[in-house]
Design a protein around this motif. Sequence first.
Motif, mmCIF file in Angstrom:
data_model
loop_
_atom_site.group_PDB
_atom_site.id
_atom_site.type_symbol
_atom_site.label_atom_id
_atom_site.label_comp_id
_atom_site.label_asym_id
_atom_site.label_seq_id
_atom_site.Cartn_x
_atom_site.Cartn_y
_atom_site.Cartn_z
ATOM 1 N N THR A 109 14.745 32.467 -96.864
ATOM 2 C CA THR A 109 15.454 32.411 -95.633
ATOM 3 C C THR A 109 16.131 33.879 -95.587
ATOM 4 O OG1 THR A 109 16.137 30.137 -95.924
ATOM 5 C CG2 THR A 109 17.777 31.449 -94.755
ATOM 6 N N LEU A 110 16.457 34.632 -96.728
ATOM 7 C CA LEU A 110 17.172 36.018 -96.677
ATOM 8 C C LEU A 110 15.863 36.867 -96.076
ATOM 9 C CD1 LEU A 110 19.133 35.956 -99.770
ATOM 10 C CD2 LEU A 110 20.142 36.139 -97.208
ATOM 11 N N VAL A 111 14.664 36.619 -96.796
ATOM 12 C CA VAL A 111 13.697 37.816 -96.344
ATOM 13 C C VAL A 111 13.382 37.684 -94.818
ATOM 14 C CG1 VAL A 111 11.306 38.192 -96.858
ATOM 15 C CG2 VAL A 111 12.566 37.951 -98.584
ATOM 16 N N ARG A 112 13.178 36.195 -94.323
ATOM 17 C CA ARG A 112 13.085 36.043 -93.013
ATOM 18 C C ARG A 112 13.987 36.717 -92.021
ATOM 19 N NH1 ARG A 112 11.164 30.922 -94.939
ATOM 20 N NH2 ARG A 112 13.323 30.160 -94.339
ATOM 21 N N SER A 113 15.377 36.492 -92.444
ATOM 22 C CA SER A 113 16.550 36.998 -91.798
ATOM 23 C C SER A 113 16.488 38.397 -91.670
ATOM 24 C CB SER A 113 17.699 36.391 -92.259
ATOM 25 O OG SER A 113 17.680 34.879 -91.988
ATOM 26 N N ALA A 114 16.183 39.247 -92.683
ATOM 27 C CA ALA A 114 16.307 40.336 -92.937
ATOM 28 C C ALA A 114 15.208 40.965 -91.841
ATOM 29 C CB ALA A 114 16.284 40.920 -94.134
ATOM 30 N N THR A 115 14.039 40.480 -92.139
ATOM 31 C CA THR A 115 12.792 40.938 -91.190
ATOM 32 C C THR A 115 13.074 40.937 -89.769
ATOM 33 O OG1 THR A 115 11.261 40.419 -93.106
ATOM 34 C CG2 THR A 115 10.441 40.515 -90.843
ATOM 35 N N ALA A 116 13.699 39.719 -89.507
ATOM 36 C CA ALA A 116 14.003 39.429 -87.920
ATOM 37 C C ALA A 116 14.736 40.630 -87.572
ATOM 38 C CB ALA A 116 14.674 38.019 -87.842
ATOM 39 N N LEU A 117 16.091 40.752 -88.386
ATOM 40 C CA LEU A 117 17.024 41.823 -88.048
ATOM 41 C C LEU A 117 16.336 43.203 -88.046
ATOM 42 C CD1 LEU A 117 20.005 40.763 -90.261
ATOM 43 C CD2 LEU A 117 19.976 40.716 -87.671
ATOM 44 N N ARG A 118 15.783 43.544 -88.831
ATOM 45 C CA ARG A 118 14.992 44.948 -88.904
ATOM 46 C C ARG A 118 14.318 44.933 -87.787
ATOM 47 N NH1 ARG A 118 12.598 44.132 -93.158
ATOM 48 N NH2 ARG A 118 14.154 44.755 -94.606
ATOM 49 N N LEU A 119 13.433 43.820 -86.972
ATOM 50 C CA LEU A 119 12.631 44.083 -85.937
ATOM 51 C C LEU A 119 13.298 44.328 -84.653
ATOM 52 C CD1 LEU A 119 9.728 41.789 -87.062
ATOM 53 C CD2 LEU A 119 9.464 44.147 -86.939
ATOM 54 N N SER A 120 14.396 43.229 -84.592
ATOM 55 C CA SER A 120 15.173 43.306 -83.316
ATOM 56 C C SER A 120 15.958 44.553 -83.385
ATOM 57 C CB SER A 120 16.403 42.057 -83.686
ATOM 58 O OG SER A 120 17.148 42.147 -82.619
ATOM 59 N N PHE A 121 16.234 45.235 -84.147
ATOM 60 C CA PHE A 121 16.992 46.616 -84.054
ATOM 61 C C PHE A 121 16.120 47.775 -84.078
ATOM 62 C CE2 PHE A 121 20.450 43.378 -85.142
ATOM 63 C CZ PHE A 121 21.136 43.733 -84.098
ATOM 64 N N ALA A 122 15.109 47.659 -84.338
ATOM 65 C CA ALA A 122 14.251 48.677 -84.757
ATOM 66 C C ALA A 122 14.123 49.917 -83.529
ATOM 67 C CB ALA A 122 12.563 48.431 -84.995
ATOM 68 N N GLN A 123 14.130 49.621 -82.349
ATOM 69 C CA GLN A 123 14.132 50.410 -81.321
ATOM 70 C C GLN A 123 15.414 50.918 -80.852
ATOM 71 O OE1 GLN A 123 11.085 51.208 -80.180
ATOM 72 N NE2 GLN A 123 10.572 49.705 -81.318
ATOM 73 N N ASP A 124 16.604 50.635 -81.570
ATOM 74 C CA ASP A 124 17.970 51.258 -81.288
ATOM 75 C C ASP A 124 18.444 51.855 -82.660
ATOM 76 O OD1 ASP A 124 20.569 51.575 -80.848
ATOM 77 O OD2 ASP A 124 20.851 50.135 -79.811
ATOM 78 N N ARG A 125 18.419 53.165 -82.533
ATOM 79 C CA ARG A 125 18.425 54.176 -83.782
ATOM 80 C C ARG A 125 20.055 53.902 -84.215
ATOM 81 N NH1 ARG A 125 15.017 58.298 -85.187
ATOM 82 N NH2 ARG A 125 13.297 58.565 -83.661
ATOM 83 N N GLN A 126 21.094 54.084 -83.279
ATOM 84 C CA GLN A 126 22.317 53.584 -83.750
ATOM 85 C C GLN A 126 22.695 52.401 -84.408
ATOM 86 O OE1 GLN A 126 25.257 54.602 -80.705
ATOM 87 N NE2 GLN A 126 27.108 53.851 -82.076
ATOM 88 N N MET A 127 22.077 51.442 -83.729
ATOM 89 C CA MET A 127 22.200 49.931 -84.175
ATOM 90 C C MET A 127 21.289 49.744 -85.432
ATOM 91 S SD MET A 127 24.119 48.104 -82.515
ATOM 92 C CE MET A 127 23.802 46.417 -83.042
ATOM 93 N N ALA A 128 20.302 50.493 -85.818
ATOM 94 C CA ALA A 128 19.612 50.444 -86.840
ATOM 95 C C ALA A 128 20.399 51.202 -88.238
ATOM 96 C CB ALA A 128 18.344 51.359 -86.851
ATOM 97 N N ARG A 129 20.819 52.294 -87.592
ATOM 98 C CA ARG A 129 22.097 53.018 -88.637
ATOM 99 C C ARG A 129 23.086 51.917 -89.070
ATOM 100 N NH1 ARG A 129 21.400 57.598 -85.734
ATOM 101 N NH2 ARG A 129 23.131 57.149 -84.623
ATOM 102 N N GLU A 130 23.662 51.289 -88.128
ATOM 103 C CA GLU A 130 24.811 50.046 -88.393
ATOM 104 C C GLU A 130 24.045 49.063 -89.329
ATOM 105 O OE1 GLU A 130 28.018 50.666 -87.807
ATOM 106 O OE2 GLU A 130 27.578 52.524 -86.910
#
Length: 119
Positions: free
Chosen positions: A87-108
């Motif tokens: 569950t943690l791996v799926r959630s982290a992957t979803a978050l990483r992919l979701s914020f990949a295009q926004d550099r500021q959000m990716a930093r946060e």
Amino acid sequence: AVAIEATSTYHVLLADLAYQCGHRIYVIDGYRLSNYRKGIGGRAKTDQSDARLLARYLAHEQNQLHPWSPACKAYRRLQLLLRRRATLVRSATALRLSFAQDRQMARELKPVLERIKRL
């Protein structure tokens, strides 16, 4: 004898309690049960029809089934930890992919992902 449809982890408590009461338990795979329903021409999918189907399946197929017995505590704990990790791996992957295009959000998001990784 009691037949229970395997439903993630939701069937385990019922199986444990029935086993402790001295019943012979058979945990039936949902996919197999679904194919059995189709094979006998069943269409309806209600709790009541599922209960009748499980009873029929057990009555006709019991000699082909293996009784269920509870796993040891260490094995159950390991299963639980592996499910939580997945569950943690799926959630982290979803978050990483979701914020990949926004550099500021990716930093946060970076400290959050690091915390998930440590967890």
